[in-house]
Motif scaffolding. Structure first.
Motif, PDB file in Angstrom:
ATOM      1  N   LEU A  68     -24.969  -7.317  -9.409  1.00 51.52           N
ATOM      2  CA  LEU A  68     -24.634  -8.722  -9.163  1.00 51.52           C
ATOM      3  C   LEU A  68     -24.009  -8.898  -7.788  1.00 51.52           C
ATOM      4  O   LEU A  68     -24.350  -9.831  -7.043  1.00 51.52           O
ATOM      5  CB  LEU A  68     -23.690  -9.242 -10.245  1.00 51.52           C
ATOM      6  N   ARG A  69     -23.095  -7.981  -7.435  1.00 53.19           N
ATOM      7  CA  ARG A  69     -22.460  -8.078  -6.122  1.00 53.19           C
ATOM      8  C   ARG A  69     -23.471  -7.868  -5.004  1.00 53.19           C
ATOM      9  O   ARG A  69     -23.426  -8.529  -3.958  1.00 53.19           O
ATOM     10  CB  ARG A  69     -21.317  -7.065  -6.018  1.00 53.19           C
ATOM     11  N   LEU A  70     -24.398  -6.957  -5.219  1.00 52.26           N
ATOM     12  CA  LEU A  70     -25.430  -6.726  -4.216  1.00 52.26           C
ATOM     13  C   LEU A  70     -26.304  -7.968  -4.051  1.00 52.26           C
ATOM     14  O   LEU A  70     -26.632  -8.363  -2.920  1.00 52.26           O
ATOM     15  CB  LEU A  70     -26.290  -5.528  -4.621  1.00 52.26           C
ATOM     16  N   ALA A  71     -26.678  -8.605  -5.165  1.00 51.35           N
ATOM     17  CA  ALA A  71     -27.477  -9.828  -5.085  1.00 51.35           C
ATOM     18  C   ALA A  71     -26.722 -10.922  -4.336  1.00 51.35           C
ATOM     19  O   ALA A  71     -27.319 -11.671  -3.540  1.00 51.35           O
ATOM     20  CB  ALA A  71     -27.843 -10.299  -6.487  1.00 51.35           C
ATOM     21  N   GLU A  72     -25.414 -11.010  -4.568  1.00 52.28           N
ATOM     22  CA  GLU A  72     -24.611 -12.012  -3.857  1.00 52.28           C
ATOM     23  C   GLU A  72     -24.527 -11.695  -2.366  1.00 52.28           C
ATOM     24  O   GLU A  72     -24.580 -12.594  -1.520  1.00 52.28           O
ATOM     25  CB  GLU A  72     -23.213 -12.081  -4.480  1.00 52.28           C
ATOM     26  N   ASP A  73     -24.427 -10.392  -2.034  1.00 53.59           N
ATOM     27  CA  ASP A  73     -24.383 -10.000  -0.622  1.00 53.59           C
ATOM     28  C   ASP A  73     -25.674 -10.364   0.100  1.00 53.59           C
ATOM     29  O   ASP A  73     -25.669 -10.650   1.302  1.00 53.59           O
ATOM     30  CB  ASP A  73     -24.151  -8.491  -0.497  1.00 53.59           C
ATOM     31  N   LEU A  74     -26.787 -10.335  -0.629  1.00 53.14           N
ATOM     32  CA  LEU A  74     -28.087 -10.623  -0.024  1.00 53.14           C
ATOM     33  C   LEU A  74     -28.392 -12.113   0.068  1.00 53.14           C
ATOM     34  O   LEU A  74     -29.355 -12.501   0.732  1.00 53.14           O
ATOM     35  CB  LEU A  74     -29.195  -9.937  -0.832  1.00 53.14           C
TER      36      LEU A  74
ATOM     37  N   ARG B 102     -33.940  -7.482  -9.734  1.00 53.13           N
ATOM     38  CA  ARG B 102     -33.202  -6.217  -9.836  1.00 53.13           C
ATOM     39  C   ARG B 102     -34.056  -5.047  -9.344  1.00 53.13           C
ATOM     40  O   ARG B 102     -33.558  -4.138  -8.684  1.00 53.13           O
ATOM     41  CB  ARG B 102     -32.769  -5.976 -11.276  1.00 53.13           C
ATOM     42  N   ARG B 103     -35.340  -5.069  -9.673  1.00 54.57           N
ATOM     43  CA  ARG B 103     -36.219  -3.965  -9.277  1.00 54.57           C
ATOM     44  C   ARG B 103     -36.430  -3.940  -7.758  1.00 54.57           C
ATOM     45  O   ARG B 103     -36.417  -2.878  -7.138  1.00 54.57           O
ATOM     46  CB  ARG B 103     -37.554  -4.086  -9.999  1.00 54.57           C
ATOM     47  N   VAL B 104     -36.624  -5.113  -7.150  1.00 57.48           N
ATOM     48  CA  VAL B 104     -36.779  -5.173  -5.696  1.00 57.48           C
ATOM     49  C   VAL B 104     -35.503  -4.672  -5.022  1.00 57.48           C
ATOM     50  O   VAL B 104     -35.546  -3.873  -4.075  1.00 57.48           O
ATOM     51  CB  VAL B 104     -37.120  -6.600  -5.236  1.00 57.48           C
ATOM     52  N   GLN B 105     -34.361  -5.134  -5.490  1.00 57.82           N
ATOM     53  CA  GLN B 105     -33.080  -4.669  -4.922  1.00 57.82           C
ATOM     54  C   GLN B 105     -32.938  -3.166  -5.046  1.00 57.82           C
ATOM     55  O   GLN B 105     -32.526  -2.480  -4.105  1.00 57.82           O
ATOM     56  CB  GLN B 105     -31.908  -5.329  -5.664  1.00 57.82           C
TER      57      GLN B 105
ATOM     58  N   LEU C 246     -22.598   4.692  -3.527  1.00 59.59           N
ATOM     59  CA  LEU C 246     -24.003   4.347  -3.313  1.00 59.59           C
ATOM     60  C   LEU C 246     -24.179   2.857  -3.118  1.00 59.59           C
ATOM     61  O   LEU C 246     -24.829   2.399  -2.171  1.00 59.59           O
ATOM     62  CB  LEU C 246     -24.849   4.828  -4.503  1.00 59.59           C
ATOM     63  N   HIS C 247     -23.556   2.067  -4.003  1.00 55.07           N
ATOM     64  CA  HIS C 247     -23.711   0.614  -3.908  1.00 55.07           C
ATOM     65  C   HIS C 247     -22.891   0.033  -2.759  1.00 55.07           C
ATOM     66  O   HIS C 247     -23.264  -0.979  -2.183  1.00 55.07           O
ATOM     67  CB  HIS C 247     -23.337  -0.043  -5.245  1.00 55.07           C
ATOM     68  N   THR C 248     -21.772   0.668  -2.420  1.00 59.05           N
ATOM     69  CA  THR C 248     -21.016   0.204  -1.261  1.00 59.05           C
ATOM     70  C   THR C 248     -21.848   0.353   0.005  1.00 59.05           C
ATOM     71  O   THR C 248     -21.936  -0.571   0.828  1.00 59.05           O
ATOM     72  CB  THR C 248     -19.710   1.007  -1.123  1.00 59.05           C
ATOM     73  N   ALA C 249     -22.473   1.522   0.175  1.00 61.42           N
ATOM     74  CA  ALA C 249     -23.333   1.747   1.336  1.00 61.42           C
ATOM     75  C   ALA C 249     -24.526   0.797   1.302  1.00 61.42           C
ATOM     76  O   ALA C 249     -24.939   0.257   2.338  1.00 61.42           O
ATOM     77  CB  ALA C 249     -23.809   3.195   1.354  1.00 61.42           C
ATOM     78  N   ALA C 250     -25.088   0.579   0.107  1.00 59.62           N
ATOM     79  CA  ALA C 250     -26.236  -0.323  -0.014  1.00 59.62           C
ATOM     80  C   ALA C 250     -25.859  -1.740   0.376  1.00 59.62           C
ATOM     81  O   ALA C 250     -26.615  -2.433   1.070  1.00 59.62           O
ATOM     82  CB  ALA C 250     -26.764  -0.288  -1.451  1.00 59.62           C
ATOM     83  N   SER C 251     -24.684  -2.192  -0.051  1.00 57.05           N
ATOM     84  CA  SER C 251     -24.247  -3.544   0.289  1.00 57.05           C
ATOM     85  C   SER C 251     -24.039  -3.698   1.788  1.00 57.05           C
ATOM     86  O   SER C 251     -24.368  -4.733   2.376  1.00 57.05           O
ATOM     87  CB  SER C 251     -22.954  -3.880  -0.456  1.00 57.05           C
ATOM     88  N   THR C 252     -23.502  -2.647   2.413  1.00 54.47           N
ATOM     89  CA  THR C 252     -23.300  -2.694   3.865  1.00 54.47           C
ATOM     90  C   THR C 252     -24.633  -2.811   4.590  1.00 54.47           C
ATOM     91  O   THR C 252     -24.797  -3.628   5.508  1.00 54.47           O
ATOM     92  CB  THR C 252     -22.551  -1.434   4.334  1.00 54.47           C
ATOM     93  N   ARG C 253     -25.603  -1.976   4.182  1.00 52.12           N
ATOM     94  CA  ARG C 253     -26.929  -2.045   4.797  1.00 52.12           C
ATOM     95  C   ARG C 253     -27.588  -3.387   4.522  1.00 52.12           C
ATOM     96  O   ARG C 253     -28.250  -3.967   5.383  1.00 52.12           O
ATOM     97  CB  ARG C 253     -27.822  -0.919   4.265  1.00 52.12           C
ATOM     98  N   ALA C 254     -27.424  -3.893   3.294  1.00 49.08           N
ATOM     99  CA  ALA C 254     -28.057  -5.152   2.915  1.00 49.08           C
ATOM    100  C   ALA C 254     -27.526  -6.301   3.755  1.00 49.08           C
ATOM    101  O   ALA C 254     -28.293  -7.154   4.222  1.00 49.08           O
ATOM    102  CB  ALA C 254     -27.814  -5.429   1.434  1.00 49.08           C
TER     103      ALA C 254
ATOM    104  N   VAL D 160     -29.384 -15.761  -8.704  1.00 50.37           N
ATOM    105  CA  VAL D 160     -30.271 -15.532  -9.843  1.00 50.37           C
ATOM    106  C   VAL D 160     -30.683 -14.066  -9.830  1.00 50.37           C
ATOM    107  O   VAL D 160     -31.163 -13.555  -8.822  1.00 50.37           O
ATOM    108  CB  VAL D 160     -31.529 -16.428  -9.748  1.00 50.37           C
ATOM    109  N   VAL D 161     -30.493 -13.385 -10.957  1.00 50.25           N
ATOM    110  CA  VAL D 161     -30.815 -11.955 -11.021  1.00 50.25           C
ATOM    111  C   VAL D 161     -31.614 -11.692 -12.299  1.00 50.25           C
ATOM    112  O   VAL D 161     -31.042 -11.571 -13.372  1.00 50.25           O
ATOM    113  CB  VAL D 161     -29.550 -11.071 -10.998  1.00 50.25           C
TER     114      VAL D 161
END
Length: 325
Positions: free
Chosen positions: A177-183, A155-158, A4-12, A149-150
């Motif tokens: 955290l990784r998703l926030a860094e990807d964004l 976190r809720r917006v992400q 789920l988070h891998t796909a989310a990071s790709t989309r992000a 910064v998280v």
């Protein structure tokens, strides 16, 4: 990382430039006018705001922050006072151990950093009371550093926009955290604005209980909206207040803050004594009446007082209990 988070990071990563533009443009038009965001802000003012804003709404922080900064505009001003004065000035913000930690940080800044809040992330992280989030937030909002910064709002917006979940997990995860860094934008100035903007979006629009999706600048890109706004898998926990040890601790602290002389422990933990208020200023007497008005058992009041002493928020001596000197 989960699929789920891998796909989310790709989309992000693919959608990031559009998200950056939409959210920061919204922020430029809708951001609240807060003193710790002004061009005239100081690193110390930002640091004080970050300590005060932990688990506390902006509306409650603003008057206390202004009073605090007028009295202690630099770390050295606070360091010259007793820890008890910091606790007294903290007022009713709650979680008063933050005041002790901020005082200890001011002493450290004064003694080891020449009275200036250090800009380096590692030096910030070494200060008393400064954890990973606070160090990153000070580095970003005071010094324009590129840090991730998280907070709860981010976190809720992400969770909603990228992963399609109504709410994030109860505890911060490595995947978040990784998703926030990807964004994060690669440009330092844009990264600062992005952090501010997403945090503000979560505070004002993408709220936990009643999100204002009609006002959201990224509604059309939101995975949660696209999924039909599914209910959260875990309901938010409502924190009980009345009758808790936290309420009693707060009432005891109110008595100690309101007076300058030590208060005999028996007045705080024992039955109502008609002579208890002798010599106490009116504000302290009202606070003592409020403490006894809770009808908390003596054992609970004694436990609250013992906890305050153990946490360094109160000192017990021959004359009674007072704030730390």
């Amino acid at each position: 990382m989960s699929s789920l988070h891998t796909a989310a990071s790709t989309r992000a990563t693919a959608a990031a430039p559009d998200l950056h533009r939409a959210v920061t443009d919204w922020y430029d038009a809708a951001a609240r006018d807060l003193p710790w965001r002004h061009p005239s802000r100081t690193p110390w003012g930002v640091m004080v705001s970050e300590f005060m804003l932990q688990q506390t709404p902006v509306a409650r922080v603003l008057p206390v922050w202004r009073t605090w900064m007028q009295r202690w505009p630099r770390p050295a001003n606070l360091a010259a006072e007793s820890p008890g004065e910091a606790v007294r000035a903290w007022g009713r913000l709650g979680y008063p151990r933050r005041a002790l930690r901020l005082h200890a940080a001011a002493v450290e800044i004064t003694e080891r950093h020449g009275g200036r809040v250090p800009a380096a992330h590692g030096a910030l992280l070494a200060l008393p009371g400064v954890g990973a989030y606070t160090a990153a937030a000070i580095a970003v909002f005071a010094f324009g550093d590129r840090q991730t910064v998280v907070d709860t709002n981010i976190r809720r917006v992400q969770a909603r926009v990228v992963t399609g979940r109504a709410l994030p997990a109860r505890s911060l995860t490595a995947a978040e955290l990784r998703l926030a860094e990807d964004l994060m934008p690669s440009d330092d100035a844009l990264a600062v604005r992005w952090n501010q903007a997403v945090m503000e979006l979560g505070a004002l629009v993408c709220t936990a209980r009643s999100p204002r999706c009609g006002q959201c600048p990224v509604r059309d890109a939101c995975a949660w909206v696209a999924a039909g706004r599914p209910e959260p898998t875990e309901a938010p926990r409502a924190q009980r207040w009345h009758g808790t040890d936290r309420q009693v601790r707060g009432a005891v602290m109110a008595v100690l803050r309101a007076g300058s002389a030590p208060v005999p422990a028996r007045h705080l933990t024992g039955p109502v004594d008609q002579a208890a208020g002798a010599g106490m200023p009116p504000e302290a007497l009202r606070a003592l009446d409020a403490l006894h008005g809770l009808d908390a058992p003596e054992e609970q009041r004694r436990r609250a007082l013992d906890g305050l002493v153990r946490d360094g928020l109160a000192v017990s001596g021959p004359a009674g209990v007072s704030l730390p000197g």
